[in-house]
Design a protein around this motif. Sequence first.
Motif, PDB file in Angstrom:
ATOM      1  N   SER A 123       3.622  11.496   3.179  1.00 62.53           N
ATOM      2  CA  SER A 123       4.049  10.230   2.578  1.00 62.53           C
ATOM      3  C   SER A 123       2.983   9.155   2.747  1.00 62.53           C
ATOM      4  O   SER A 123       2.766   8.332   1.845  1.00 62.53           O
ATOM      5  CB  SER A 123       5.366   9.768   3.203  1.00 62.53           C
ATOM      6  OG  SER A 123       5.190   9.423   4.570  1.00 62.53           O
ATOM      7  N   LEU A 124       2.287   9.155   3.886  1.00 69.78           N
ATOM      8  CA  LEU A 124       1.222   8.182   4.100  1.00 69.78           C
ATOM      9  C   LEU A 124       0.049   8.433   3.160  1.00 69.78           C
ATOM     10  O   LEU A 124      -0.556   7.489   2.634  1.00 69.78           O
ATOM     11  CB  LEU A 124       0.751   8.238   5.555  1.00 69.78           C
ATOM     12  CG  LEU A 124       1.756   7.744   6.592  1.00 69.78           C
ATOM     13  CD1 LEU A 124       1.278   8.066   8.006  1.00 69.78           C
ATOM     14  CD2 LEU A 124       1.984   6.252   6.453  1.00 69.78           C
ATOM     15  N   ILE A 125      -0.274   9.700   2.947  1.00 72.24           N
ATOM     16  CA  ILE A 125      -1.327  10.033   1.981  1.00 72.24           C
ATOM     17  C   ILE A 125      -0.915   9.583   0.583  1.00 72.24           C
ATOM     18  O   ILE A 125      -1.725   9.036  -0.180  1.00 72.24           O
ATOM     19  CB  ILE A 125      -1.613  11.547   2.002  1.00 72.24           C
ATOM     20  CG1 ILE A 125      -2.220  11.951   3.352  1.00 72.24           C
ATOM     21  CG2 ILE A 125      -2.553  11.937   0.858  1.00 72.24           C
ATOM     22  CD1 ILE A 125      -2.404  13.447   3.526  1.00 72.24           C
ATOM     23  N   ALA A 126       0.364   9.778   0.249  1.00 68.96           N
ATOM     24  CA  ALA A 126       0.866   9.364  -1.066  1.00 68.96           C
ATOM     25  C   ALA A 126       0.762   7.853  -1.240  1.00 68.96           C
ATOM     26  O   ALA A 126       0.390   7.365  -2.318  1.00 68.96           O
ATOM     27  CB  ALA A 126       2.305   9.828  -1.246  1.00 68.96           C
ATOM     28  N   VAL A 127       1.074   7.092  -0.191  1.00 70.43           N
ATOM     29  CA  VAL A 127       0.971   5.634  -0.262  1.00 70.43           C
ATOM     30  C   VAL A 127      -0.472   5.208  -0.497  1.00 70.43           C
ATOM     31  O   VAL A 127      -0.752   4.329  -1.332  1.00 70.43           O
ATOM     32  CB  VAL A 127       1.514   4.992   1.033  1.00 70.43           C
ATOM     33  CG1 VAL A 127       1.145   3.517   1.109  1.00 70.43           C
ATOM     34  CG2 VAL A 127       3.019   5.154   1.112  1.00 70.43           C
ATOM     35  N   ALA A 128      -1.405   5.847   0.209  1.00 72.28           N
ATOM     36  CA  ALA A 128      -2.820   5.506   0.037  1.00 72.28           C
ATOM     37  C   ALA A 128      -3.295   5.808  -1.378  1.00 72.28           C
ATOM     38  O   ALA A 128      -3.948   4.977  -2.023  1.00 72.28           O
ATOM     39  CB  ALA A 128      -3.657   6.263   1.064  1.00 72.28           C
ATOM     40  N   VAL A 129      -2.963   7.000  -1.863  1.00 75.64           N
ATOM     41  CA  VAL A 129      -3.391   7.393  -3.211  1.00 75.64           C
ATOM     42  C   VAL A 129      -2.758   6.487  -4.263  1.00 75.64           C
ATOM     43  O   VAL A 129      -3.421   6.077  -5.231  1.00 75.64           O
ATOM     44  CB  VAL A 129      -3.036   8.870  -3.475  1.00 75.64           C
ATOM     45  CG1 VAL A 129      -3.293   9.242  -4.933  1.00 75.64           C
ATOM     46  CG2 VAL A 129      -3.829   9.784  -2.545  1.00 75.64           C
ATOM     47  N   LEU A 130      -1.491   6.170  -4.092  1.00 73.60           N
ATOM     48  CA  LEU A 130      -0.782   5.324  -5.060  1.00 73.60           C
ATOM     49  C   LEU A 130      -1.435   3.950  -5.165  1.00 73.60           C
ATOM     50  O   LEU A 130      -1.601   3.415  -6.270  1.00 73.60           O
ATOM     51  CB  LEU A 130       0.680   5.188  -4.640  1.00 73.60           C
ATOM     52  CG  LEU A 130       1.626   4.509  -5.636  1.00 73.60           C
ATOM     53  CD1 LEU A 130       1.735   5.330  -6.905  1.00 73.60           C
ATOM     54  CD2 LEU A 130       3.005   4.311  -5.011  1.00 73.60           C
ATOM     55  N   ASN A 131      -1.818   3.379  -4.040  1.00 72.59           N
ATOM     56  CA  ASN A 131      -2.454   2.064  -4.073  1.00 72.59           C
ATOM     57  C   ASN A 131      -3.826   2.113  -4.728  1.00 72.59           C
ATOM     58  O   ASN A 131      -4.231   1.151  -5.390  1.00 72.59           O
ATOM     59  CB  ASN A 131      -2.561   1.499  -2.655  1.00 72.59           C
ATOM     60  CG  ASN A 131      -1.291   0.820  -2.195  1.00 72.59           C
ATOM     61  OD1 ASN A 131      -1.082  -0.350  -2.442  1.00 72.59           O
ATOM     62  ND2 ASN A 131      -0.419   1.582  -1.531  1.00 72.59           N
ATOM     63  N   ILE A 132      -4.542   3.218  -4.566  1.00 74.00           N
ATOM     64  CA  ILE A 132      -5.838   3.357  -5.237  1.00 74.00           C
ATOM     65  C   ILE A 132      -5.642   3.456  -6.739  1.00 74.00           C
ATOM     66  O   ILE A 132      -6.282   2.735  -7.523  1.00 74.00           O
ATOM     67  CB  ILE A 132      -6.586   4.597  -4.705  1.00 74.00           C
ATOM     68  CG1 ILE A 132      -6.964   4.418  -3.242  1.00 74.00           C
ATOM     69  CG2 ILE A 132      -7.839   4.853  -5.538  1.00 74.00           C
ATOM     70  CD1 ILE A 132      -7.564   5.662  -2.612  1.00 74.00           C
TER      71      ILE A 132
END
Length: 378
Positions: free
Chosen positions: A131-140
Motif C-alpha cells: 500500500s505504501l508503494i501504491a501511495v508513492a506511485v500514485l502521487n508520482i
Amino acid sequence: MGLHEKFPAYGGRGPGDLRLGLALGSVATLFMILRVYVRLRVNKFGTTALILSLVAWLLTTITQTFGVISILHGLGNHIEVLVETGALGNYLLYTWITVFFFNMAIPTGKIAVAAFLIEMNAQGNLKIRRSLIAVAVLNIVLNIPQIVLAWFQCTPPNALWDPLRQSQCDHRMSVHYTYFAGAVAALSDFYLAIIPITMLAPLKIDRKLKWGLSFLMGCGIFAGAAAIVRTWAASFILSDDPSYGVGILFRWGEVEEWVVLISMSIPPVWPLFRPFTRRFIKSHGQSRSIPAYKGYNQYTSSRGDLTSGAAGPVITTTISISSTKGASASAEPIRAGSSAGSFSRYDEEEAEIPLTVLSRPSNPEGWVEVSRYKNHPQ
C-alpha cells in the motif's frame, strides 16, 4: 531602505506568508541537518528515505526561494497594486515558476515518507508495504499532468507571464485538475500519518512512549489538513483578484511542504532527544521472579514473536531507537539506566538478548529493539 520602498508591490498577505515560510523552513532545515548527523554518527538505518528527504528538502527550498521573490513582486497583494507599480509581469513569471517546483516538491515529500515507512516495516505486514508503494506511485503518476498543465494554459505558452496576453490563457483545466490531485495528496497525508500508529500499536512497550511516538509520527495529519485548504484556495486563480487570493494558496502550500518534512524527520532524530524523555517514561515492569513454566516452546515461536495472544512466561521489554552505531543481535545486553537508554527494568539475575523489531533481517540496525530473557527459548 525597507522592503516596501525597494519593492513597492510587496504587501497584503505577502509579509505574513514570507515570515511563516521562512520560520517553518528554518525548523525543517534544522531537522534535516540532525537527520544527516544521526545517519553519519549514530546508525545506518533509513539511507534511502534520507536521500529522498534531502531531494524533497531541496525542491521545497527552491520553491520557497521563488515564493519569496514572488511575494516581493506582489504575491499576496491586490492586483490593482501590481498594475500600478508595474510588477505584474514579474509576479506572473516568478509565481508560475514557484508553482512548477511546488508541484514537484509535494509528491517527492510524500514518496520520502512512504520510503521511510517501508524501511521501518521491512519485517512487517506485506500488505502495508504494498500500500505504501501504491501511495508513492500514485502521487508520482497524478502529479506529472499537473506539472505539464501549468505550462500549457496559454497559447502560446510564454503568454503565461505576459500581462498583455492574459486573455489567451485558460486556467480552468489546470485548476480543476488541482482539485483532484489535491484531494489525493490530502488522503495520502492522512494515510501516511495513520499507518505508523498501526505499526506501533502491537508492540509491548511503555504506553507513554507508544502514544508519544504515535503522535509524533502522526503529525502528517496537519499536512493533510493544509492540503485540503490549499486545494480549496486554488479557485482564487480564477477570481478577479488572483494575486491576493493566491496568497492563501501559497501560505497553506508552504505549510503542507514544510510540515511533511518536519514530521518525517522527527522519528529518525529520536536518538538525540531520547535522553531528555527518560524522566517522563517509566517502566511498567519491575524486577520479579519468573515462575516456572513447562514447555516454553508452546508459548514462543522460533522467530521470537512477542505479540502472540497465547499465555506464556512473563517477559518485560525495552525500546531503543537505533541509538548505537552498528547495533546487532550479538550486542551487549541492555540494562535499565544504561547509556543505551532502556526504558524498562529487567531481572538483574537474567541476561538478555536484544531482538530487533521493524527492521530488515539482513540489517539488524532496526528502529525499535525489544529484549527477552536469555534462558527463554527462541
